[in-house]
Design an enzyme around this catalytic site. Structure first.
Site, mmCIF file in Angstrom:
data_model
loop_
_atom_site.group_PDB
_atom_site.id
_atom_site.type_symbol
_atom_site.label_atom_id
_atom_site.label_comp_id
_atom_site.label_asym_id
_atom_site.label_seq_id
_atom_site.Cartn_x
_atom_site.Cartn_y
_atom_site.Cartn_z
ATOM 1 N N PRO A 196 -5.200 6.050 -34.994
ATOM 2 C CA PRO A 196 -4.664 5.591 -36.055
ATOM 3 C C PRO A 196 -4.491 4.290 -36.559
ATOM 4 O O PRO A 196 -4.657 3.857 -37.504
ATOM 5 C CB PRO A 196 -3.248 6.220 -36.163
ATOM 6 C CG PRO A 196 -2.823 6.876 -34.737
ATOM 7 C CD PRO A 196 -4.176 6.891 -34.110
ATOM 8 N N GLU A 230 -17.193 3.268 -44.170
ATOM 9 C CA GLU A 230 -18.016 3.132 -45.350
ATOM 10 C C GLU A 230 -16.952 3.531 -46.602
ATOM 11 O O GLU A 230 -16.756 2.639 -47.564
ATOM 12 C CB GLU A 230 -19.309 3.878 -45.792
ATOM 13 C CG GLU A 230 -19.984 3.854 -44.552
ATOM 14 C CD GLU A 230 -20.930 2.579 -44.133
ATOM 15 O OE1 GLU A 230 -20.902 1.676 -45.124
ATOM 16 O OE2 GLU A 230 -21.515 2.412 -42.954
#
Lengths: 735, 325
Positions: free
Chosen positions: A627, A700
């Protein structure tokens, strides 16, 4: 049960090396006796070289060679196309003839004993050209548009549907050319030993650089070695092997010495790719209650004369929303410039800006909340491919993001929100990117001291690949991460795909998992064959691994560690593993990541300054391996999105095609003061189909969606719809 | 970079003598070294003036006196500067980056070269860099260029922020040269490009800026610098404005107004000032006066927005200075 490593917020295993300066980047690999090369770039935009006054420069202090098309070795340039090279066309052949195809093309290389001498000589080299005016303006209607292969798609009859729709939007959008501008410049040091070549070179795709340079010089692939343990940012610019790598190797070959070549910041605007400027049209037809009846998405990108660079500009439009009539079209304008290249969120980031701006426009026209509009068009399956999504959490992303962002406080009317004098705008947009997966392999070596070495020819341009792959190996070996040493950045390691397209975690991670499983199998086989082992002659099927220890199922004994097994012979266990997506699963599902991005802007109504105050992104990306790293990926992508929305633009002078702002003071990117509070959240999403790790990729999509969210917020603040990026003060000044 | 010698002078006189015979002064080096790296400037002899006694900041009566070698960061953080001339502190903080402000000297700041991209491209025409080679910006990309004080030979803006504040505040400067000392208004340092854009300032050969004197007055405390640009920091102004107001009994008694980013030198707006004296500090008055700012503006193809942005920036700066909503 293993103590899980995947999902833990492990800090970067290479963090200390980076902040203490021991991490070595491409330009840090100096070799004894090396020479320094400087590229001389063409100062005309089209034409040919007619004269080169190299004789006097050759006599300048320290100069070893001046290499031009007149004396450069003729290179074989055997056919080679990597996955990231344009499918159509032929790469630039450097110093092989007198032709100048674009401003900044390398026309000579000066080699000297130190950098100062090389720079001075390069500046003194007088070159005469026969020049013509290049065509560099994509909007020039006289430029022929070509249709690349599989450029168009259609279902139903979108043109009729849009024309007959009760409510319609039909608008044009434009996004400026952008350059990647990573902090680290491109750099290559080339050393020959006979017909073997070693390259210390900045690369996101080492095995392709190896194959490309082998092809250029006509060498067996195994004669070339590429080394790149660290990358100081790349965003796609180091996916391809650009001409400077060939030039470094050529200069080293012709001088018989090791040669180091580092591009200047200015040269990084010439031959190392750029996000192509795009012109797009979106037409939407809808019913009064907001159901899409027709979608048309036409887009044109720019490319060079010698290659057809294509990107997925219109791809997401086909599957993002439910609509029976959709038509997409993609064209290329061939210009006298260098070939563009993938830049973070390639294709999708540009295409989604147009689509999500149009959806926002439609929401105002219909008087429907922009998120509600998307909910009304949420598809149950991928209507383009007619298959189910492997997972799709877009609506959950909108719910989580709305709540964290406080979307409920938004008043729908443009110019209706203020903070003192300032106009406040809130905007939202969808993000999406495919969950790709490519074949990859990795090696695991279990050592007698209990450490595990893991190797793959991957790269880490900043997402934290060193750390996340360490976690994957630790997870599947049942070891604490401290006992795993992950190495990347050498072409000699097992092959991996390019480090781009958000597929490194999926592809390399799955290969490491496979290699770990194989290493455990080999270790178990060795243990059962060992008469001194507690599991001697046990059936392998009766054994289990837990926290890095092997024992019989249900046995309460401590079992054997890797060290116990290996120490008995002293020979490490070495295993390779490969992974690729099962073709049947690939055929059966549509696999994409989704996200919802929210932006708040404040605009000064007097002087037009636009400041982003907050961005919240919620993403459904399958399993989150780390995370901390994931959040970092997202905030980096959001900053890139702020750049795309409000700052980044490479400006070409139409007279000779030169990038006028090839300078960090003039090519604007966000600085710290432009970066507000950025928040990234991940919805719980289990995707059993994408790959064994259940990861969908993040690099992306983290940029996609940010620019339209900001542009939509600018409209909400001002009532002025700006359809051209970047949005500058002058665009909202009179709003 | 081309080879050069770097000399430490034993005295101010030595430094001035060296400069009079062709050497260049170097203080912070934030402009010069940058341009030397790009081979736009190739001096063969540099005189390091950092050890000369022209640093420091002091108060003399109502005047603030700033040494030419004081660093931008040092001046911006100085309590006397903040107390007596907050406009100067604000304009400095809006300029450059912390790293540059730590290095750059006040004298060097005034003499910094232009940011026209063509000035830095050796293969482009630039009359400022290479007299007679033409101006690539006039018919090229010119969104950042000047609309005031331009000529057919050069359209580059003066890039300094603090110079705009100093010109507004009627600051003077003291220089030492081979013929001795002289003082003159900072505004007179800057030349218009005319047909000699390579001549940027009025210093004589060998002259060295030693200090800047800023007279105080009732306007000094009610003074603001507004810099408008597309990113929040580390960018040159599209338009900036320095505004200082003296208000008595609800009426403007005195105004100082200068703008940056639009002129080929820091641009004082005396007509606007005159129009404001005697009016009430209200937005309508500011807007009317600000229209005069664009008198004589000659926009180029890509910088027409500056004709609109200029009066708006002036209005906003006046509103900030006058604390008018």
């Amino acid at each position: 049960m293993n103590v899980s490593s995947i999902g833990k917020p492990l800090t970067r295993v290479d963090g200390r090396a980076k902040v203490t300066g021991t991490a070595r980047y491409a330009a840090d690999f100096n070799q004894p006796g090396q020479l320094y090369a400087v590229i001389v770039s063409a100062t005309v935009g089209l034409g040919r070289v007619t004269e080169i006054a190299s004789t006097e420069v050759e006599r300048m202090p320290g100069v070893v060679a001046v290499i031009t098309h007149r004396n450069a070795q003729k290179l074989p340039y055997l056919p080679h196309k990597g996955v990231i090279d344009p499918a159509v066309g032929e790469r630039l052949h450097v110093l092989q003839d007198d032709q100048v195809h674009f401003y900044g093309q390398p026309v000579a290389i000066v080699v000297a004993d130190n950098l100062d001498h090389a720079e001075r000589a390069a500046a003194a080299l007088r070159i005469t050209y026969a020049a013509r005016r290049p065509l560099v303006d994509h909007a020039d209607r006289t430029i022929e548009r070509i249709a690349p292969k599989s450029a168009d798609g259609s279902r139903g009859d979108a043109d009729v549907a849009v024309t007959q729709a009760p409510v319609m939007i039909d608008e044009a959008y434009e996004i400026a050319r952008e350059n990647h501008n990573p902090m680290e410049p491109h750099a290559t040091t080339a050393a020959w030993s006979g017909d073997r070549l070693t390259l210390w070179s900045k690369s996101q795709y080492l095995v392709n650089e190896q194959a490309e340079i082998a092809a250029v010089f006509g060498l067996p692939v195994e004669n070339v070695e590429v080394i790149c343990p660290f990358i100081g940012g790349a965003f796609g610019t180091s996916l391809r092997t650009w001409p400077h790598v060939t030039l470094a190797a050529l200069a080293a070959r012709q001088t018989g010495r090791t040669v180091k070549l580092v591009l200047s910041r200015k040269q990084m605007f010439f031959t190392t790719g750029h996000r192509p400027r795009t012109l797009q049209r979106i037409a939407l037809g809808a019913t009064p209650d907001g159901k899409l009846t027709g979608v048309i998405h036409e887009g044109t990108g720019e490319t060079s004369r010698y290659e057809q660079f294509t990107e997925a500009l219109t791809a997401a439009t086909a599957y993002l929303y439910s609509c029976p009539n959709v038509r997409t079209q993609y064209r290329l304008a061939q210009l006298d410039t260098s070939t563009p290249n993938h830049m973070r969120g390639p294709g999708e980031a540009s295409g989604i800006f147009a689509l999500e701006s149009a959806m926002d426009e439609l929401s105002y026209k219909l008087g429907i909340d922009p998120i509600e509009l998307r909910r009304r068009n949420e598809p149950r399956r991928d209507e383009a491919e007619n298959k189910p999504f492997s997972s799709r959490s877009l609506m959950q992303c909108y719910e989580l993001g709305s709540e964290r962002f406080g979307w409920a406080r938004r008043t729908p009317e443009p110019r209706s929100m203020r903070d003192g004098r300032l106009l406040i705008g809130l905007g939202a947009a969808t993000a999406t990117y495919p969950a790709y997966h490519a074949p990859a392999s990795a090696r695991v070596r279990l050592l007698a001291d209990g450490l595990a070495e893991v190797e793959a020819a991957a790269s880490d341009m900043g997402p934290g690949t060193y750390t996340s792959m360490t976690q994957v190996a630790a997870e599947f070996l049942g070891l604490p991460p401290e006992q795993v040493r992950f190495r990347l950045g050498q072409s000699a390691y097992p092959q991996t795909p390019s480090h781009g397209g958000s597929w490194t975690m999926a592809s390399v991670g799955s290969a490491i998992r496979a290699a770990c499983v194989e290493a455990q199998a080999q270790a178990a086989s060795r243990a059962v064959a060992d008469s001194g082992s507690p599991v001697f002659e046990a059936s392998v099927d009766d054994l289990e691994w837990s926290e890095g220890r092997l024992r019989r199922r249900g046995d309460a004994s401590p079992g054997m560690s890797y060290r116990d097994i290996i120490a008995r012979t002293g020979t490490p266990v070495e295993a390779e593993g490969s992974a690729q997506r099962d073709p049947e699963v690939a055929e059966g599902y549509s696999m994409h990541s989704f996200g919802a991005v929210f932006a708040e802007v404040a605009i000064d109504p007097d002087v037009g300054t636009i400041r982003v105050r907050r961005i919240v992104g919620a993403y459904g990306i399958g399993r989150v391996v780390n995370p901390l790293l994931a959040r970092s990926q997202c905030t980096g992508g959001m900053i890139g999105g702020i750049g795309m929305a409000l700052m980044e633009r490479t400006v070409l002078d139409p007279r000779d095609g030169r990038p006028v702002n090839a300078h960090m003071a003039d090519y604007l990117m966000p600085v710290n003061l432009d970066v507000p509070k950025l928040e990234a959240y991940f919805v719980d999403e289990v995707d059993p189909h994408v790959n064994p790790l259940g990861v969908k990729g993040l690099g992306e999509i983290a940029l996609v969606g940010t620019a339209p969210a900001i542009a939509n917020a600018v409209f909400h603040a001002t009532g002025r719809r700006v359809r051209s990026l970047p949005i500058h003060i002058e665009d909202v000044l009179t709003a | 970079m081309f080879p050069f010698t770097l000399e430490k002078p034993r005295s101010t006189e030595d430094a001035i003598a060296a400069a009079a015979s062709g050497a260049r002064f170097i203080a912070g080096g934030t402009t010069l070294i940058d341009l030397m790296r790009e081979q736009v400037e190739c001096p063969d002899r540099l005189i390091d003036i950092n050890s000369l006694p022209f640093g420091g900041i002091r108060v003399e009566g109502e005047d603030l006196v700033i040494g030419a070698l004081a660093r931008m960061a040092e001046v911006a953080a100085d309590p006397n500067v903040q107390r007596l001339q907050p406009l100067i502190a604000e304009s400095l903080i809006e300029g450059a980056s912390p790293q540059l402000r730590n290095m750059a000297s006040m004298g060097g700041n005034l003499l910094q070269r232009v940011r026209c991209p063509y000035f830095r491209m050796l293969d482009a025409g630039c009359n400022k860099r290479t007299p007679g080679s033409g101006c690539a910006a006039i018919d090229g990309l010119n969104s950042g260029h000047a609309i005031l004080g331009t000529s057919d030979h050069c359209v580059a803006t003066h890039p300094s922020d603090v110079a705009v504040a100093l010109v507004a505040l009627d600051a003077t400067m003291r220089v030492k040269g081979p013929q001795g000392e002289r003082s003159f208004p900072v505004e007179e340092l800057f030349r218009l490009p005319g047909d000699t854009p390579h001549l940027e300032h009025t210093l004589l050969p060998g002259e060295l800026i030693v200090e800047i004197r800023v007279p105080g007055g009732p306007h000094s405390r009610r003074a603001r610098y507004l810099k408008v640009r597309d990113r929040a920091s580390y960018e040159f102004a599209l338009v900036s404005a320095a505004a200082a107001l003296s208000i008595e009994d609800g009426v403007i008694r005195e105004v100082r107004l200068a703008v940056g980013g639009v002129g080929t030198r820091p641009w004082r707006l005396r007509d606007c000032e005159a129009a404001l004296v005697g009016t009430r500090p209200e937005r309508r008055a500011f807007e009317e006066a600000a229209q005069l700012a664009r008198q004589g503006a000659r926009p180029l193809r890509h910088n027409q927005f500056k004709v609109e942005l200029l009066p708006r920036t002036v209005v906003r700066a006046l509103a900030l200075a006058g604390e008018v909503a």
